[in-house]
Design a protein around this motif. Structure first.
Motif, PDB file in Angstrom:
ATOM      1  N   ASP A  22      -1.154  -7.927 -17.116  1.00 39.57           N
ATOM      2  CA  ASP A  22      -2.382  -7.129 -17.249  1.00 39.57           C
ATOM      3  C   ASP A  22      -2.344  -6.115 -16.112  1.00 39.57           C
ATOM      4  OD1 ASP A  22      -4.865  -6.030 -17.541  1.00 39.57           O
ATOM      5  OD2 ASP A  22      -5.978  -7.924 -17.521  1.00 39.57           O
ATOM      6  N   PRO A  23      -1.577  -5.041 -16.269  1.00 36.31           N
ATOM      7  CA  PRO A  23      -1.254  -4.157 -15.132  1.00 36.31           C
ATOM      8  C   PRO A  23      -2.466  -3.639 -14.358  1.00 36.31           C
ATOM      9  CG  PRO A  23       0.042  -3.571 -17.052  1.00 36.31           C
ATOM     10  CD  PRO A  23      -0.955  -4.571 -17.526  1.00 36.31           C
ATOM     11  N   VAL A  24      -3.504  -3.204 -15.069  1.00 41.29           N
ATOM     12  CA  VAL A  24      -4.652  -2.607 -14.387  1.00 41.29           C
ATOM     13  C   VAL A  24      -5.378  -3.654 -13.548  1.00 41.29           C
ATOM     14  CG1 VAL A  24      -6.863  -1.436 -14.698  1.00 41.29           C
ATOM     15  CG2 VAL A  24      -4.905  -0.818 -16.140  1.00 41.29           C
ATOM     16  N   ALA A  25      -5.728  -4.779 -14.162  1.00 39.20           N
ATOM     17  CA  ALA A  25      -6.465  -5.822 -13.439  1.00 39.20           C
ATOM     18  C   ALA A  25      -5.635  -6.371 -12.284  1.00 39.20           C
ATOM     19  CB  ALA A  25      -6.850  -6.944 -14.396  1.00 39.20           C
ATOM     20  N   LEU A  34       0.828  -1.209   0.000  1.00 37.93           N
ATOM     21  CA  LEU A  34       0.000   0.000   0.000  1.00 37.93           C
ATOM     22  C   LEU A  34       0.864   1.260   0.000  1.00 37.93           C
ATOM     23  CD1 LEU A  34      -2.747  -1.096   2.567  1.00 37.93           C
ATOM     24  CD2 LEU A  34      -2.954  -0.990   0.087  1.00 37.93           C
ATOM     25  N   ARG A  35       1.976   1.240   0.751  1.00 36.78           N
ATOM     26  CA  ARG A  35       2.877   2.401   0.733  1.00 36.78           C
ATOM     27  C   ARG A  35       3.538   2.552  -0.635  1.00 36.78           C
ATOM     28  NH1 ARG A  35       4.881   5.058   5.185  1.00 36.78           N
ATOM     29  NH2 ARG A  35       5.538   6.527   3.573  1.00 36.78           N
ATOM     30  N   SER A  36       3.867   1.429  -1.288  1.00 35.04           N
ATOM     31  CA  SER A  36       4.451   1.514  -2.634  1.00 35.04           C
ATOM     32  C   SER A  36       3.458   2.139  -3.610  1.00 35.04           C
ATOM     33  CB  SER A  36       4.858   0.119  -3.117  1.00 35.04           C
ATOM     34  OG  SER A  36       5.868  -0.423  -2.296  1.00 35.04           O
ATOM     35  N   MET A  37       2.200   1.718  -3.519  1.00 36.31           N
ATOM     36  CA  MET A  37       1.171   2.345  -4.360  1.00 36.31           C
ATOM     37  C   MET A  37       1.086   3.845  -4.093  1.00 36.31           C
ATOM     38  SD  MET A  37      -2.246  -0.045  -4.625  1.00 36.31           S
ATOM     39  CE  MET A  37      -3.124   1.195  -5.598  1.00 36.31           C
ATOM     40  N   GLU A  38       1.071   4.192  -2.815  1.00 35.85           N
ATOM     41  CA  GLU A  38       0.983   5.605  -2.439  1.00 35.85           C
ATOM     42  C   GLU A  38       2.161   6.392  -3.004  1.00 35.85           C
ATOM     43  OE1 GLU A  38       0.004   7.797   1.751  1.00 35.85           O
ATOM     44  OE2 GLU A  38       1.738   6.486   1.732  1.00 35.85           O
ATOM     45  N   HIS A  39       3.364   5.838  -2.905  1.00 31.22           N
ATOM     46  CA  HIS A  39       4.550   6.504  -3.436  1.00 31.22           C
ATOM     47  C   HIS A  39       4.434   6.730  -4.942  1.00 31.22           C
ATOM     48  CE1 HIS A  39       7.766   5.852  -0.082  1.00 31.22           C
ATOM     49  NE2 HIS A  39       6.697   6.473   0.341  1.00 31.22           N
ATOM     50  N   GLU A  82      -3.354   5.888 -15.916  1.00 29.56           N
ATOM     51  CA  GLU A  82      -2.621   6.083 -14.666  1.00 29.56           C
ATOM     52  C   GLU A  82      -2.506   4.774 -13.894  1.00 29.56           C
ATOM     53  OE1 GLU A  82      -3.176   9.573 -12.289  1.00 29.56           O
ATOM     54  OE2 GLU A  82      -4.412  10.517 -13.814  1.00 29.56           O
ATOM     55  N   LEU A  83      -3.606   4.009 -13.858  1.00 28.04           N
ATOM     56  CA  LEU A  83      -3.560   2.708 -13.183  1.00 28.04           C
ATOM     57  C   LEU A  83      -2.542   1.785 -13.854  1.00 28.04           C
ATOM     58  CD1 LEU A  83      -7.394   2.127 -12.608  1.00 28.04           C
ATOM     59  CD2 LEU A  83      -5.683   2.654 -10.847  1.00 28.04           C
ATOM     60  N   ARG A  84      -2.471   1.843 -15.180  1.00 24.44           N
ATOM     61  CA  ARG A  84      -1.518   1.014 -15.921  1.00 24.44           C
ATOM     62  C   ARG A  84      -0.087   1.392 -15.537  1.00 24.44           C
ATOM     63  NH1 ARG A  84       1.309   1.409 -20.816  1.00 24.44           N
ATOM     64  NH2 ARG A  84       1.575  -0.597 -21.914  1.00 24.44           N
ATOM     65  N   ARG A  85       0.192   2.688 -15.474  1.00 22.53           N
ATOM     66  CA  ARG A  85       1.534   3.143 -15.112  1.00 22.53           C
ATOM     67  C   ARG A  85       1.908   2.681 -13.710  1.00 22.53           C
ATOM     68  NH1 ARG A  85       0.468   7.887 -14.493  1.00 22.53           N
ATOM     69  NH2 ARG A  85       0.624   7.881 -12.223  1.00 22.53           N
ATOM     70  N   ILE A  86       0.964   2.804 -12.744  1.00 19.03           N
ATOM     71  CA  ILE A  86       1.238   2.380 -11.358  1.00 19.03           C
ATOM     72  C   ILE A  86       1.483   0.875 -11.317  1.00 19.03           C
ATOM     73  CG2 ILE A  86       0.257   2.205  -9.039  1.00 19.03           C
ATOM     74  CD1 ILE A  86      -1.406   4.762  -9.774  1.00 19.03           C
ATOM     75  N   GLY A  87       0.636   0.107 -12.006  1.00 13.57           N
ATOM     76  CA  GLY A  87       0.793  -1.342 -12.014  1.00 13.57           C
ATOM     77  C   GLY A  87       2.138  -1.761 -12.569  1.00 13.57           C
ATOM     78  N   ARG A  88       2.524  -1.182 -13.714  1.00 12.68           N
ATOM     79  CA  ARG A  88       3.815  -1.527 -14.330  1.00 12.68           C
ATOM     80  C   ARG A  88       4.974  -1.129 -13.418  1.00 12.68           C
ATOM     81  NH1 ARG A  88       4.658  -2.529 -19.780  1.00 12.68           N
ATOM     82  NH2 ARG A  88       6.509  -1.178 -19.713  1.00 12.68           N
ATOM     83  N   SER A  89       4.840  -0.007 -12.725  1.00 10.08           N
ATOM     84  CA  SER A  89       5.924   0.446 -11.848  1.00 10.08           C
ATOM     85  C   SER A  89       6.134  -0.507 -10.680  1.00 10.08           C
ATOM     86  CB  SER A  89       5.629   1.850 -11.313  1.00 10.08           C
ATOM     87  OG  SER A  89       4.645   1.813 -10.292  1.00 10.08           O
ATOM     88  N   VAL A 128      -6.627   6.507  -5.076  1.00  9.57           N
ATOM     89  CA  VAL A 128      -6.265   5.685  -6.232  1.00  9.57           C
ATOM     90  C   VAL A 128      -6.967   6.276  -7.452  1.00  9.57           C
ATOM     91  CG1 VAL A 128      -6.403   3.383  -7.247  1.00  9.57           C
ATOM     92  CG2 VAL A 128      -6.012   3.639  -4.791  1.00  9.57           C
ATOM     93  N   PRO A 129      -6.221   6.569  -8.512  1.00  5.94           N
ATOM     94  CA  PRO A 129      -6.858   7.207  -9.678  1.00  5.94           C
ATOM     95  C   PRO A 129      -7.850   6.279 -10.358  1.00  5.94           C
ATOM     96  CG  PRO A 129      -4.594   6.574 -10.180  1.00  5.94           C
ATOM     97  CD  PRO A 129      -4.776   6.358  -8.718  1.00  5.94           C
ATOM     98  N   GLU A 130      -8.749   6.879 -11.121  1.00  5.40           N
ATOM     99  CA  GLU A 130      -9.732   6.101 -11.873  1.00  5.40           C
ATOM    100  C   GLU A 130      -9.327   5.943 -13.333  1.00  5.40           C
ATOM    101  OE1 GLU A 130     -13.987   6.893  -9.895  1.00  5.40           O
ATOM    102  OE2 GLU A 130     -12.997   8.746 -10.513  1.00  5.40           O
ATOM    103  N   ASP A 131      -8.445   6.832 -13.810  1.00  2.00           N
ATOM    104  CA  ASP A 131      -8.002   6.799 -15.197  1.00  2.00           C
ATOM    105  C   ASP A 131      -7.186   5.539 -15.471  1.00  2.00           C
ATOM    106  OD1 ASP A 131      -7.467   8.274 -17.821  1.00  2.00           O
ATOM    107  OD2 ASP A 131      -5.445   7.790 -17.111  1.00  2.00           O
ATOM    108  N   GLU A 132      -7.535   4.820 -16.537  1.00  2.00           N
ATOM    109  CA  GLU A 132      -6.893   3.537 -16.818  1.00  2.00           C
ATOM    110  C   GLU A 132      -5.415   3.696 -17.137  1.00  2.00           C
ATOM    111  OE1 GLU A 132      -7.618  -0.272 -19.763  1.00  2.00           O
ATOM    112  OE2 GLU A 132      -9.328   0.748 -18.866  1.00  2.00           O
TER     113      GLU A 132
END
Length: 1002
Positions: A454-457, A417-422, A441-448, A435-439
């Motif tokens: 399937d980064p978003v899912a 959770l802290r990694s997501m926050e960072h 942005e979610l893709r970028r966070i998942g890949r990071s 947590v953003p709703e834009d896909e």
């Protein structure tokens, strides 16, 4: 140069395979003049494909190349990028994760060189290294540039995985420390005379103090100031205040280079209303006398970071003993839990499901749980005194205060959770926990975070999984080790010592921790299915018990119920599978004596607390109740057995009503407490009155059938009076009634009278026989001539008496008369008889009004118990039930004939009708209604808590606290409850003085 179609298609496909989402735009950027030398270099494409957002990284690289001041600098950057994998990974990693740092590099194109190479000590920089990086900053603008250059290196190590989330958070805290020191140095240089006059210590709090800072967060601080030797203290504190204010502005204000972060000093004594800087003695005086529990919780993370560090260490040394005594404060655990609930309640509804920090299952749940355990056990175990959440969690597990498996799961969830926050904050360097709703942005966070398939899912799935773990363990973390300590099932697990277990029970509010632990041992020990299910349930139940005024009673009562029903399959299934049942049971068992007493007499009534076929907690109609009771009477063998069955139904329904009242007053995790207090009062009054009427109807049927068969020699009706007739009975109310009969055709009046008296005598006897069921007392003292008059009269006798002898008080009492059982036609004719008496066409004579007032005044002086505080007597005290009811009834006696709405036995209905008729102002009616509802709630609360009726607040502290919880006052606020009652009653008495005692004639 335009590529051939085949070439373009091949490049386009390669870009998609490397994670680009806009391959056309990427092709154009790769064809730009800046990247001509690298256009066909596979190393660059592979490196871009490894970033969180290849499109963003490529765009940032082109911008950085464009920003290079001379072609030679651009060539140097490109050569280094290709030849140095560390730079390639760090630079492109940052550019693919943060538009804000890409913007910084564009404004300061030489800063990329900070990422070229690291010495060994650069991999784990501390305050000293960051101070060196900020050393050349002499003003707010240059400080911001230097700060972001340092931040660039932290982010690079973070996104490349060189450091973990805990190390990154520690580096961010160290950078903040260096920045505060630099800012204070700039402020001191601007006002050397102030700096010479005082000693100023900056104490980091919150995440900065805990060495676990975010990328973008308020930096919480407290300032301590002292005069230098020989200086005036007042002048020194003023000088320190100016320095502190300037330091805060240097960090917080927006310049051409933006802001660094806000410096927040609101955790200081008195918050934003208190002085910004205090002396050490002033701090201590406040903490020793005025501080609340949450303030000691906050001090757990206090750490001197800037200014006079010796003074800062003195401050920490002085407050630490107070911190570790906080768990000894009354209502400690409820205060901390209430603080957590308040945080959740203040989250906008639209954001709850996206809150990474404050929402259920979020970061704050972990932090609160860990801090709670630290404060409870850190008094005796100094190994727990860390301001860093993960270090404290590790120490708690090592000491046996938290199960190792639970700690490991919580550690993993917290890091994720802290990694997501960072990653969310790093993108734009903005303070957010949503947590953003834009896909994209979610893709970028998942890949990071390494989720590439399937980064978003995958991101959403992992987030929900970890949040679920936190939600599950948040409560369990505190209570589970208690069960492990007493059940002694798990092997190889460090356990709470007996002393630590008792320590924790005391913190939870248990007055007798040794007994409580014995109950836990009895409930949780063993390998049976019952024990296993109870071990699963108890962590949650213990939390609910701790949220009550009497946790000891809640746990003891749960043990009793479980002992009685534990071998019944449906009982454990009910608690395990029906969400509401367990919490409802916990509330009911710990709210007072009445409901548990009713339940213990027939534990199977616990089924009513569920959501299924037990009937739930909705009150049943009088018709339904009568049908059930009369059916039971019909099946019974004799009157005694029949009335026993009727009383059993009454006991069960009293429990249903009490349980619904408690749950509605306390609320649940799914549903807030009932806001309409009047609705709660009406529900209880209506339910208990209907139940009493049905019980009397069943008892009457049983007695008549047993003595006379199908038909009594005389028609017989029971008239409800007082609160019974008004549908306003409380849990401990007697049934005020009149008995009326009328001989059937051809039956001698004497025979009829004897039969009627036998019926009354037998009903009273059967309803009062000592048994497991509560008695129902019948009071007929409101009959003509009172206790001196005959118990039963014919309708003709009532007519003769009222025509000739009726006194004013009797007309007054008849305002509440309503048939409740027996012959309906006879009851209707009795009402027709008394209506002209209670609703006189000519109203009420002045002498009658004076008589009512004299009677009321005499009752106030004579019937108030000796030694009772009149201002807190809910029935006879100023502004109490009697005041409101007599005022309303005086209006009914005067105007009932002219105003049909006033012809009701119910107080609140009559008050509303008087307002509608213009006999009382809206404001006065609201004041009287509020006072009547509150006084009724107080009487109900006292009965629920003590198990016996009373009209005054209890004096025993736990009982008073339980009444307060029922009325909506949290732990420690019994005094506020009493003050609120006095205020409400005082306002009502002013209205009564005006309307009833004649200041205004109406």
């Amino acid at each position: 140069m335009t590529a051939a179609p085949g070439r373009r298609s091949s490049t386009f496909s390669r870009l998609l395979r490397h994670g680009f989402t806009d391959a056309s735009a990427a092709e154009r950027l790769l064809d730009s003049a800046e990247l001509v030398p690298l256009r066909d270099d596979p190393v660059l494409l592979d490196a871009l494909g490894a970033t969180a957002d290849p499109d963003l990284a490529l765009l940032g690289l082109v911008r950085l190349l464009e920003a290079q001041p001379v072609p030679g600098a651009r060539r140097e950057l490109l050569d280094t990028l290709i030849s140095s994998k560390p730079l390639r990974d760090r630079l492109l990693g940052v550019l693919g994760a943060s538009t804000a740092l890409a913007d910084h590099l564009t404004r300061h194109p030489d800063d990329w060189q900070a990422l070229v190479m690291y010495e060994a000590h650069d991999l784990h920089p501390g305050v000293e290294e960051f101070e060196a990086g900020l050393a050349e900053a002499t003003d707010p603008v240059s400080l911001r540039v230097a700060y972001r250059r340092c931040l660039l290196s932290i982010a690079a190590r973070d996104v490349c995985g060189t450091t973990g989330v805990a190390e990154s958070a520690a580096e961010l805290a160290d950078l903040a420390t260096a920045t505060l020191r630099a800012a204070l140095g700039i402020a001191g240089a601007a006002a050397p005379e102030d700096a010479a006059l005082c000693r100023l210590a900056v104490i980091a709090m919150g995440k900065c103090g805990g060495h676990e800072l975010n990328y973008v967060s308020d930096v919480d601080v407290i300032f301590v100031g002292e005069a230098v030797e020989g200086a005036d203290e007042t002048k020194a504190v003023r000088a320190a205040t100016r320095l502190a204010s300037h330091m805060m502005r240097i960090c917080s204000e927006t310049t051409v280079e933006g802001a660094i972060w806000p410096v927040d000093a609101n955790l200081r004594p008195e918050g934003r209303n208190g002085p910004l800087v205090r002396t050490l003695s002033s701090h201590l005086a406040y903490y020793q006398r005025w501080a609340k529990t949450w303030e000691f919780q906050a001090l757990l993370k206090a750490r001197p970071v800037a200014g006079d560090l010796d003074l800062g260490e003195e401050y920490v040394a002085a407050v630490q003993p107070l911190v570790w005594k906080a768990a000894e404060r009354e209502n400690f655990v409820p205060d901390v839990q209430k603080m957590r609930r308040r945080v959740v309640e203040n989250i906008p509804v639209a954001e709850v499901d996206r809150q990474l920090k404050l929402g259920p299952g979020g970061l704050r749940d972990v932090e609160f749980a860990v801090q709670l355990l630290q404060l409870v056990h850190g008094r005796a175990d100094t190994s727990l005194r860390s301001g860093t959440t993960l270090d404290a969690l590790k120490a708690l597990a090592a000491g046996g205060y938290v199960g190792r498996a639970d700690a490991a799961q919580l550690d993993e969830a917290y890091r994720f959770l802290r990694s997501m926050e960072h990653r969310i904050q790093l993108f734009r360097l903005r303070r957010t926990h949503l947590v953003p709703e834009d896909e994209a942005e979610l893709r970028r966070i998942g890949r990071s975070l390494g989720l590439r398939t399937d980064p978003v899912a995958e991101l959403l799935r992992e987030w929900k999984r970890h949040a679920t773990v936190v939600r599950r363990l948040h409560e369990k973390l505190f209570y589970r080790p208690l069960l492990d300590a007493v059940a002694q099932l798990a092997t190889g697990e460090a356990r709470l010592s007996a002393e630590a277990a008792q320590e924790r029970m005391i913190a939870l509010g248990y007055a007798d921790p040794a007994s409580a632990l014995r109950h836990l041992e009895a409930l949780a020990s063993g390998v049976t299915r019952k024990a296993a299910i109870q071990r699963t349930l108890l962590p949650v139940l213990l939390g609910w018990f701790a949220d009550s005024a009497d946790p000891d009673a809640g746990l003891l009562n749960f043990r009793k119920v479980s002992d009685a029903l534990g071998k019944t399959p449906w009982y454990l299934r009910l608690l395990r599978d029906e969400g509401a049942a367990a919490q409802n049971l916990a509330r009911v068992l710990s709210a007072g004596r009445l409901a548990p007493d009713l339940l213990m007499r027939a534990p199977e009534a616990v089924a009513l607390l569920g959501d299924g076929d037990g009937g739930g907690l909705e009150p049943r109609s009088r018709t339904h109740l009568e049908q059930e009771i009369l059916a039971a009477v019909k099946r019974a063998d004799g009157a005694a057995q029949a009335v026993t069955a009727a009383r059993g139904v009454r006991r069960r329904e009293l429990f249903r009503t009490a349980a619904a009242d408690i749950v509605g007053s306390y609320g649940t995790e799914e549903q807030a407490a009932e806001a309409d207090q009047g609705a709660l009062v009406d529900r209880v009054g209506g339910a208990v009155s209907d139940l009493t009427a049905a019980t009397l109807a069943g008892t009457l049927r049983a007695v008549v059938r047993d003595g006379w068969g199908d038909s009594l020699p005389t028609r017989f009706a029971i008239i409800g009076m007082g609160r019974f007739g008004g549908h306003e009975l409380g849990y401990g109310s007697d049934a005020d009634v009149l008995f009326v009969h009328e001989p059937r055709d051809g039956v001698d009046e004497r025979e009829a009278s004897e039969a009627a008296n036998k019926v009354v005598s037998e009903m009273r006897r059967l309803l009062q026989i000592p048994s497991a069921d509560p008695p129902l007392l019948i009071d007929a003292d409101l009959r003509p001539e009172g206790k001196s008059g005959p118990l039963v009269r014919t309708l003709t006798s009532y007519a003769a008496y009222y025509r000739r002898w009726a006194l004013t008080w009797e007309s007054h009492a008849l305002l509440r008369a309503e048939p409740v059982a027996g012959d309906e036609d006879l009851g209707r004719r009795f009402i027709e008889l008394i209506d002209p008496l209670r609703y006189r066409a000519d109203g009420l004579a002045d002498e009658a009004v004076r008589e009512i007032r004299r009677l009321k005044a005499r009752m106030e002086s004579e019937r108030l118990p000796r030694g009772a505080d009149p201002k807190l007597h809910a029935k006879l005290g100023p502004g109490g039930l009697s005041d409101v009811e007599w005022t309303v009834q005086l209006l009914q006696l005067r105007h009932g004939a002219a105003e049909p709405g006033l012809r009701t036995t119910r107080t609140r209905e009559a008050l509303a009708a008087a307002r509608a008729a213009g006999l009382i102002t809206d404001e006065d009616a609201a004041i009287l209604d509020e006072a009547w509802v509150l006084a009724t709630r107080v009487r109900n609360a006292v009965m629920l808590v003590r198990g016996r009726a009373a009209d005054t607040f209890p004096t025993e502290p736990r009982e008073l606290a339980a009444v307060g919880r029922y009325l909506g006052y949290g732990p420690g606020h019994a005094g506020d409850m009493l003050d609120a009652y006095r205020r409400t009653a005082r306002r009502a008495r002013a209205v009564v003085d005006e309307l009833f005692y004649g200041a205004t004639e109406r």
